[in-house]
Enzyme design. Structure first.
Site, PDB file in Angstrom:
ATOM      1  N   VAL A 634       0.817  -1.211   0.000  1.00 53.81           N
ATOM      2  CA  VAL A 634       0.000   0.000   0.000  1.00 53.81           C
ATOM      3  C   VAL A 634       0.854   1.265   0.000  1.00 53.81           C
ATOM      4  CG1 VAL A 634      -0.188   0.104   2.518  1.00 53.81           C
ATOM      5  CG2 VAL A 634      -2.008   1.067   1.113  1.00 53.81           C
ATOM      6  N   CYS A 657      -3.612  -2.964  13.640  1.00 58.75           N
ATOM      7  CA  CYS A 657      -3.984  -2.318  14.900  1.00 58.75           C
ATOM      8  C   CYS A 657      -2.894  -2.406  15.956  1.00 58.75           C
ATOM      9  CB  CYS A 657      -5.262  -2.954  15.441  1.00 58.75           C
ATOM     10  SG  CYS A 657      -5.063  -4.690  15.887  1.00 58.75           S
TER      11      CYS A 657
END
Length: 859
Positions: A634, A657
């Site tokens: 990404v 996370c």
């Protein structure tokens, strides 16, 4: 979960708290600007945002030990404890697993007087009661300003846990001096070493200098003349009720700026944070009894304990005239190895006699002190959210306990004022002179800003923030990490109902239910909590009739959240004009988004996925027969790529996370580590938005954990220009899994309803001839130990009369995937569980995606 202590578990690839250095801009590491410069997406996001808050400048750097270094550090300790046969997997947050030893040696005197033989306590260390508070390196939740005593380093410990949290000392090693938080620590010049710089940080202005030398010692010859052991300068282990043994030094009352000690009492200064406590001489033992009181669990887990050990043994080394070889740049752990071997070996050659103070030496550590009264200790309690729980190992080795408590440092602060306020509140309500809704149920303050979602009463600003951050944080045994009423508490009672994950602190029971309630509860087995009992009212603790709806509203109607313009509404597209959907999935995982779209019957024209995990890519490629196009990391996707691949109708993603979750002690926050990957989603989302004048429907969704800092949640909401909705998968599956979802999908905040095909109970997910022992399971993470359930860490399934864990196919059904969905490329059970532990719940995503059928062509 059996052992001498129990540590916080990870909830989603993150684990245990240790020493977090992000402080909302108030304290950051001193690394270079170049090193800490944000990546281009972060800069773009920050520059695009009109308001740049101090939180955006928080930084933290950390280093990690190799497995070899960790192993060498702990080998000698394992040999002495005689354990190491069974190790728990510890995730360092980077995908590597480190094996950590378990302690089978019973830690001496870890029980409190109030415990019955049937009750095992779980201690967490970090702070003590009253005087024993550490200053929190993070100032949040509207607490009072940070004023703390800054003295010789110490922090009150937790005793050892047999089940380790995902992050241990190995995965959260001692950071470099430039980045470690030494806000409460100043090393005496006489004991400093060239290898590790443990000098004070730059945040110690306005502190007094306390020095007690030989002259002051001579002048105090009449002090502590009560026929008890230990005089000024003696190195000791101290014990405070509810906490394990911690090193300290006996000091004169003059050094404390307080009154003289009562007969039979001693003033001690704790190594690690320099706080002073008046403690009974009967609860002190000589430091020479090192092996009997050294806590391996706390040493492995807490940086503060390792710091305390370093300074304790350095003081002892100086007194004994002992020298250790060291090399420049040597880590703290490397320096501690020979020191601990020396201590466990009996401090040879001088022995205990060599530890006695020399009258020519200072008897109080030459450390800078910042005075503060008890009111300024408030922010300190939050420092150690890595709250360790302790249990008695010897009992654990024989059979699981019928009942357990867990004790933590989160409520280790002086809650005197809060308890007095709550007692007044309880008295007024009992005598019909007050209304629960007008007071904070957690601390008793008047004029609450919000309602308590489960019980009648309100929550003040700071308690509400704490509730938002910690309510959905779970430990390794599946229970909540904090009290259901106040989201803190030093000693927590666990509900005996297998399907219940609630726990209640002793303080809340004593004040809100009635005096003596906690002691009675400890003797009851089984004990049902106040969320499970049919009776709603217990003292002034009154469960709401609509608590389940209130809980949902609490997380979705936050009055402090910024008000944003409602998202653009797109009218439904007539069936004849609908076209297949084009999707960009960032951090795709195992293609949950594609699977749900196909299950809903939505035609997919293209599905571009960014994913770096080879196993996840293998699952998506094999199970969807090459229909997914996998692209770069990404971080390497450019605007040109988006223009080539697009346009897109739906952008989805959920960044890792690890550095956002409260359960990770080494979390770096939103602006460092994997946390900054959110900004990759943010800037790619902006690239994919329709150009002005293009009115085609465009939807997006971003997901992350609920147990994150309030400030991180607010920052994400500010960048995405919307507030999240909270959805717990327990409503549509057989497992808990609470997550925040940001986006503009139609009806995101509508009630979650299960479909007829959803498997709502564990039995529905099991293979033939296997029987579930409970209806629901706790949050399943990447950790194998998250499969076991309840306070006794029971296996959830019985087959042929024997307990068993969940099989991979059963885990897949719990998440809503087809059986054998992850059974590709010869992956083992552990690898498959890790993929599932990082994935989305299929029924939840189906609930969110269902309205898209009104906009896109269906099969």
């Amino acid at each position: 979960m059996k052992g001498d202590s129990r540590h916080l578990n990870e909830e989603e690839g993150a684990s245990g708290y240790e020493e977090c250095i992000i402080v909302n801009g108030n304290f950051s590491d001193q690394s270079s600007d170049t090193k800490d410069a944000p990546s281009p997406p972060v800069l773009e996001a920050i520059c695009t945002e009109p308001v740049c808050t101090p939180e955006t400048r928080g930084r933290r750097s950390s280093s990690r030990l190799s497995k070899r270094e960790v192993s060498s550090l702990l080998n000698y300790t394992q040999d002495m404890t005689g354990d190491g046969d069974r190790d728990d997997e510890v995730d360092d947050g980077n995908g590597s697993d480190i094996l950590m030893p378990k302690l089978t040696r019973e830690t001496k005197d870890t029980r409190t007087r109030s415990e019955s033989p049937a009750v095992r306590t779980r201690h967490s260390n970090g702070t003590s009661s009253l005087e024993r508070q550490r200053a929190s390196p993070r100032i949040t939740r509207g607490r009072q300003g940070r004023h703390h005593v800054q003295e010789y380093p110490v922090e009150f410990p937790a005793t050892r846990s047999r089940r380790r949290r995902a992050s241990s000392s190995a995965s959260t090693p001692w950071s470099s001096p430039a980045s470690v938080d030494f806000m409460e620590e100043v090393t005496p010049k006489s004991v400093s070493t060239p290898s590790v710089d443990l000098s004070q940080d730059g945040d110690q202005e306005g502190m007094d200098t306390t020095q007690v030398d030989a002259e002051s010692r001579d002048g105090d010859s009449t002090e502590y003349q009560d026929d008890k052991e230990f005089g000024i300068g003696d190195l000791v282990w101290g014990k405070i009720k509810g906490f394990s043994w911690w090193p300290a030094m006996v000091v004169s009352w003059k050094a404390t700026s307080k009154r003289q000690a009562m007969p039979g009492m001693r003033w001690v200064q704790w190594f690690g944070d320099g706080k002073f406590s008046e403690i009974s001489a009967d609860k002190l033992v000589a430091l020479g009894l090192f092996s009997q009181h050294f806590n391996l669990a706390t040493f492995n887990k807490l940086v503060s304990y390792r710091k305390a050990m370093y300074h304790t043994l350095e003081k002892a080394r100086v007194r004994a005239g002992k020298t250790f070889s060291s090399s420049p740049g040597e880590s703290l752990e490397d320096q501690l190895k020979p020191m601990l071997e020396w201590a466990h070996g009996g401090f040879k050659p001088t022995g205990i006699e060599g530890l006695k103070p020399n009258k020519k030496q200072p008897v109080v550590n030459k450390s800078k002190v910042r005075r503060s009264d008890s009111r300024n200790l408030e922010p300190r309690r939050r420092e150690n959210k890595s709250r360790r729980r302790t249990t008695n190992d010897s009992a654990a080795s024989e059979s699981p306990p019928p009942k357990r408590l867990k004790t933590n440092s989160y409520g280790g602060k002086d809650r005197g004022e809060d308890e007095e306020s709550r007692e007044r509140m309880a008295s007024e309500v009992t005598n019909n002179k007050g209304n629960l809704e007008d007071r904070c149920l957690s601390c008793g303050k008047k004029n609450p800003v919000s309602f308590h979602p489960l019980f009648e009463g309100g929550l003040c600003q700071s308690c509400r923030d704490r509730f938002l951050e910690l309510f959905y944080m779970y430990d390794e045994d599946g229970y909540q990490s904090y009290c259901t009423v106040c989201c803190e508490g030093r000693e927590l009672l666990l509900c005996s109902n297998t399907s219940c994950c609630r726990c209640f602190c002793v303080e809340c029971l004593e004040v809100l239910v009635g005096a003596g309630t906690a002691e009675d509860a400890k003797l009851q087995e089984p004990w049902s909590c106040y969320m499970c009992l049919p009776q709603r009212c217990h003292g002034v603790l009154r469960r709401r009739k609509d608590w389940n709806m209130r809980l949902q509203d609490f997380f979705t109607t936050d009055p402090d959240l910024e008000e944003f313009e409602p998202p653009k509404l797109y009218p439904a597209i007539p069936a004849a004009k609908r076209r297949p959907i084009r999707v960009l999935s960032l951090f795709d995982g195992i293609a949950t988004g594609y699977l749900v779209l196909k299950e809903l019957g939505i035609k997919v024209e293209k599905y571009i996925a960014s994913e770096v995990c080879a196993e996840s890519i293998a699952v998506g490629t094999v199970k969807h027969e090459g229909q997914i196009k996998y692209v770069n990391d990404v971080r390497k996707i450019t605007k040109k790529n988006i223009e080539e691949w697009g346009p897109f109708d739906l952008v989805i993603g959920g960044s890792p996370c690890n550095d956002l979750s409260n359960v990770n002690p080494a979390r770096k926050g939103l602006y460092e580590g994997t946390g900054r990957l959110f900004f990759e989603f943010y800037h790619l989302l902006n690239y994919t938005r329709p150009k002005e004048g293009d009115n085609r429907p465009f939807f997006w969704m971003f997901e992350n954990v609920v147990a994150m800092k309030v400030n991180d949640k607010k920052d994400i909401s500010r960048f995405l220009a919307c507030n999240p909705v909270m959805i717990d998968a327990i409503k549509v599956s057989a497992a808990h899994r609470a997550r925040y979802f940001w986006g503009n999908l139609p009806g995101m905040n509508r009630p979650v309803m299960a479909s007829k095909n959803d498997k709502l109970e564990l039995q529905d997910c099991l293979e033939f001839s296997r029987t579930a022992k409970l209806k629901k399971v706790q949050t399943i993470t990447t950790k194998s130990n998250s499969i076991r359930q309840g306070k006794n860490q029971l296996f959830p399934v019985v087959m042929n009369g024997k307990d068993d864990v969940l099989w991979c196919t059963e885990l897949e059904r719990i998440f809503g995937f087809p059986a054998h969905y992850t059974d590709v490329s010869n992956m083992g059970r552990g690898a498959r569980q890790k993929l599932l532990g990082r994935s989305w719940s299929v029924p939840v995503i189906r609930h969110l995606f269902a309205p898209l059928k009104d906009y896109f062509a269906c099969e």
